[in-house]
Design a protein around this motif. Structure first.
Motif, mmCIF file in Angstrom:
data_model
loop_
_atom_site.group_PDB
_atom_site.id
_atom_site.type_symbol
_atom_site.label_atom_id
_atom_site.label_comp_id
_atom_site.label_asym_id
_atom_site.label_seq_id
_atom_site.Cartn_x
_atom_site.Cartn_y
_atom_site.Cartn_z
ATOM 1 N N ARG A 30 43.349 35.817 26.060
ATOM 2 C CA ARG A 30 41.979 35.623 25.532
ATOM 3 C C ARG A 30 41.834 34.237 24.918
ATOM 4 O O ARG A 30 40.824 33.568 25.076
ATOM 5 N N PHE A 31 42.884 33.805 24.209
ATOM 6 C CA PHE A 31 42.870 32.515 23.504
ATOM 7 C C PHE A 31 42.606 31.350 24.456
ATOM 8 O O PHE A 31 41.917 30.391 24.100
ATOM 9 N N ILE A 32 43.160 31.440 25.677
ATOM 10 C CA ILE A 32 42.952 30.336 26.637
ATOM 11 C C ILE A 32 41.962 30.738 27.731
ATOM 12 O O ILE A 32 41.824 30.049 28.736
ATOM 13 N N HIS A 33 41.285 31.870 27.521
ATOM 14 C CA HIS A 33 40.282 32.375 28.468
ATOM 15 C C HIS A 33 40.858 32.470 29.883
ATOM 16 O O HIS A 33 40.239 32.029 30.857
ATOM 17 N N ALA A 34 42.053 33.044 29.966
ATOM 18 C CA ALA A 34 42.647 33.318 31.285
ATOM 19 C C ALA A 34 42.037 34.607 31.819
ATOM 20 O O ALA A 34 41.739 35.511 31.042
ATOM 21 N N PRO A 35 41.859 34.702 33.136
ATOM 22 C CA PRO A 35 41.249 35.917 33.677
ATOM 23 C C PRO A 35 42.058 37.183 33.383
ATOM 24 O O PRO A 35 41.502 38.252 33.241
ATOM 25 N N SER A 36 43.395 37.058 33.298
ATOM 26 C CA SER A 36 44.210 38.260 33.137
ATOM 27 C C SER A 36 45.497 37.950 32.371
ATOM 28 O O SER A 36 46.082 36.878 32.529
ATOM 29 N N ALA A 37 45.968 38.939 31.580
ATOM 30 C CA ALA A 37 47.248 38.776 30.859
ATOM 31 C C ALA A 37 48.414 38.711 31.840
ATOM 32 O O ALA A 37 49.495 38.241 31.481
ATOM 33 N N PRO A 47 39.944 24.297 21.531
ATOM 34 C CA PRO A 47 40.047 25.425 22.461
ATOM 35 C C PRO A 47 40.203 24.937 23.894
ATOM 36 O O PRO A 47 39.606 23.924 24.267
ATOM 37 N N VAL A 48 41.005 25.642 24.663
ATOM 38 C CA VAL A 48 41.133 25.316 26.089
ATOM 39 C C VAL A 48 40.712 26.551 26.890
ATOM 40 O O VAL A 48 40.885 27.676 26.427
ATOM 41 N N ASP A 49 40.165 26.322 28.062
ATOM 42 C CA ASP A 49 39.543 27.409 28.816
ATOM 43 C C ASP A 49 40.019 27.328 30.273
ATOM 44 O O ASP A 49 39.618 26.435 31.024
ATOM 45 N N MET A 50 40.891 28.279 30.636
ATOM 46 C CA MET A 50 41.478 28.226 31.985
ATOM 47 C C MET A 50 40.424 28.388 33.078
ATOM 48 O O MET A 50 40.543 27.802 34.158
ATOM 49 N N GLN A 51 39.398 29.208 32.797
ATOM 50 C CA GLN A 51 38.408 29.443 33.857
ATOM 51 C C GLN A 51 37.501 28.231 34.026
ATOM 52 O O GLN A 51 37.089 27.908 35.133
ATOM 53 N N ALA A 52 37.225 27.530 32.919
ATOM 54 C CA ALA A 52 36.405 26.323 33.029
ATOM 55 C C ALA A 52 37.222 25.197 33.670
ATOM 56 O O ALA A 52 36.729 24.478 34.539
ATOM 57 N N LEU A 53 38.486 25.049 33.244
ATOM 58 C CA LEU A 53 39.322 23.967 33.795
ATOM 59 C C LEU A 53 39.656 24.232 35.262
ATOM 60 O O LEU A 53 39.739 23.313 36.070
ATOM 61 N N ASP A 54 39.939 25.507 35.546
ATOM 62 C CA ASP A 54 40.259 25.933 36.909
ATOM 63 C C ASP A 54 41.500 25.229 37.473
ATOM 64 O O ASP A 54 41.568 24.933 38.670
ATOM 65 N N CYS A 55 42.476 24.968 36.589
ATOM 66 C CA CYS A 55 43.750 24.427 37.081
ATOM 67 C C CYS A 55 44.602 25.593 37.590
ATOM 68 O O CYS A 55 44.346 26.750 37.248
ATOM 69 N N ASP A 56 45.638 25.271 38.359
ATOM 70 C CA ASP A 56 46.517 26.338 38.854
ATOM 71 C C ASP A 56 47.530 26.749 37.795
ATOM 72 O O ASP A 56 47.901 27.919 37.716
ATOM 73 N N TYR A 60 50.648 29.514 31.895
ATOM 74 C CA TYR A 60 49.559 30.202 32.571
ATOM 75 C C TYR A 60 49.650 29.800 34.029
ATOM 76 O O TYR A 60 49.826 28.610 34.348
ATOM 77 N N GLY A 61 49.551 30.781 34.919
ATOM 78 C CA GLY A 61 49.537 30.462 36.349
ATOM 79 C C GLY A 61 48.559 31.367 37.064
ATOM 80 O O GLY A 61 48.458 32.561 36.744
ATOM 81 N N LYS A 62 47.841 30.824 38.024
ATOM 82 C CA LYS A 62 46.897 31.656 38.781
ATOM 83 C C LYS A 62 47.668 32.710 39.576
ATOM 84 O O LYS A 62 48.669 32.381 40.224
ATOM 85 N N SER A 63 47.156 33.928 39.557
ATOM 86 C CA SER A 63 47.828 35.044 40.251
ATOM 87 C C SER A 63 48.176 34.699 41.690
ATOM 88 O O SER A 63 49.263 35.021 42.162
ATOM 89 N N GLU A 64 47.241 34.030 42.377
ATOM 90 C CA GLU A 64 47.497 33.763 43.792
ATOM 91 C C GLU A 64 48.781 32.955 43.985
ATOM 92 O O GLU A 64 49.500 33.146 44.964
ATOM 93 N N TRP A 65 49.096 32.073 43.032
ATOM 94 C CA TRP A 65 50.354 31.322 43.109
ATOM 95 C C TRP A 65 51.533 32.156 42.634
ATOM 96 O O TRP A 65 52.596 32.168 43.252
#
Ligand code: PMP
Length: 404
Positions: A78-85, A209-218, A237-242
């Motif tokens: 939640r802190f980094i606004h990642a889509p999933s734990a 604050p940092v926001d993974m969904q806004a940054l959209d980095c892998d 933090y890593g995108k699930s697809e990777w």
């Protein structure tokens, strides 16, 4: 605001002490931050009341430990606004998080001639793992140069990005100069050629604050100890697809589904990347640090920290024999004093209870590019610093000048 900060300071027991006969002026927050009582209590509570291994919940304590450990993962998400734990992997810190990607993704997905794009501003933790991955695969490192004002040269980055660029790995905030890099622009550029993007957020998360969904980095990496949590715990933090595609990098217990002497199947991410007993207490305490930050008015703290940073930069810039390096924007301010070795100045400051860091700040290529062979003195702020701290540093430099 000043009184609020004085109240907040009382949450950090380490700050209230005398060092070398003077009240501590702690200006080494880029190296590590102090810990609020809440975080110390979380560590103590885990070891005193619920100490048990996680994910082996056949007894009550283990169940409690597992719940607290996994709740901490959710807090971080939640802190980094990642889509999933499930996209949050516990590591020892930023260094281990970058090594994880460099080993798992780097060594399996890079081909000879592929390019890895870094910047001149990187910390060694975001250089050496890629250098090793390049040596192992035949990939090559490319480096975004600096502008005349020591910023990251976006136009050059645009020229460097091409169809061979397979990976972009850059810092969000420079630990050496306190500059905020244009990571959103760089990520967007990297995406036009389908490159993987990795951001070293070690110096960002404690300041804004940092926001993974806004940054959209892998991938995004950071360390607990630079955001008021203990050492020895960090996050990738890593995108699930990777994470689904990447092979594990360390193997053993906890990361498996089934094992026989002929074959092993691996657990799903994030557990696939968490071999062995993790730093349970550290993860729970990082969750407490997230709680602590979430309870603050972060926008107000950012404005306050920015005012302090401006005071510090203006005060230093007003000294004829001091040169501030680059354009500090968050946390760190690096400077040099004419004909004085940074270490000598730091020693004289330490005698006055003022903690700063000197040297190359794990950024030797940057120091070389700036022609600073002895490195710099770096004063780095957190929200619990005050204008008294800034005044003490400036007065401390005046005193040191008299003694030199
Ligand atoms: N990257 C940056 C920008 C840093 O400032 C640091 C810590 N100085 C690191 C990476 C490495 O972090 P750690 O030592 O916590 O792994």
């Amino acid at each position: 605001m000043a009184t609020d900060i004085k109240a907040l300071r009382r949450d950090f027991p380490t700050l209230a002490q005398i060092v070398n006969g003077h009240p501590l002026v702690y200006l080494d927050n880029a190296a590590t931050t102090q810990k609020p009582q809440l975080v110390l209590d979380a560590l103590n509570h885990y070891y005193r009341d619920t100490n048990a291994n996680v994910h082996r919940a056949s007894h009550a304590l283990s169940g409690q430990a597992t719940r607290a450990f996994e709740q901490a993962r959710e807090k971080v998400a939640r802190f980094i606004h990642a889509p999933s734990a499930r996209e949050i992997i516990w590591t020892r810190g930023t260094t281990e998080a970058i090594n994880l990607v460099a080993f798992s993704l780097g060594r399996h997905f890079l081909q000879p001639g592929d390019e890895i794009l870094l910047s001149t501003l990187e910390h060694h933790a975001n250089i050496v793992p890629w250098q090793q991955a390049a040596a192992a695969t035949g990939a090559v490192l490319k480096v975004i140069p600096l502008t005349d004002s020591a910023g990251l040269d976006l136009a050059a980055a645009e020229r460097l990005i091409n169809k061979r660029t397979k990976l972009l790995a850059v810092g969000h905030v420079s630990n050496a100069l306190g500059q905020v890099n244009p990571v959103a622009e760089l990520i967007a550029m990297a995406k036009t050629v389908g490159a993987v993007t990795m951001i070293d957020g070690a110096q960002a998360v404690g300041h804004f604050p940092v926001d993974m969904q806004a940054l959209d980095c892998d991938f995004y990496a950071f360390s607990g100890h630079k955001m008021f949590a203990p050492t020895g715990i960090g996050v990738l933090y890593g995108k699930s697809e990777w994470l689904e595609k990447m092979p594990p990098w360390q193997t053993g217990g906890e990361m498996i589904e089934t094992v026989s002497f002929t074959h092993t199947t691996f657990a799903a991410p994030p557990f696939k990347f968490e071999a062995g007993t993790p730093n349970i207490a550290g993860a729970i305490a990082l969750g407490a640090a997230v709680d602590y930050l979430a309870a603050q008015d972060r926008a107000a703290l950012m404005r306050y920290e920015d005012i302090l940073l401006r005071q510090l930069v203006d005060g230093l810039s007003a000294m004829a024999d001091i040169r501030v390096i680059g354009r500090p924007q968050a946390g760190a301010v690096s400077f040099v004093m004419n004909s004085v070795h940074p270490q000598d100045l730091a020693t004289l400051l330490d005698m006055q209870g003022i903690a700063v860091r000197t040297g190359h700040h794990c950024a030797m290529p940057l120091m070389q590019a700036l022609g600073l062979k002895n490195g710099t003195v770096r004063a780095s702020l957190a929200f619990y610093n005050t204008d008294d701290d800034v005044a003490a540093l400036l007065a401390g430099i005046d005193k040191a000048r008299e003694l030199l």
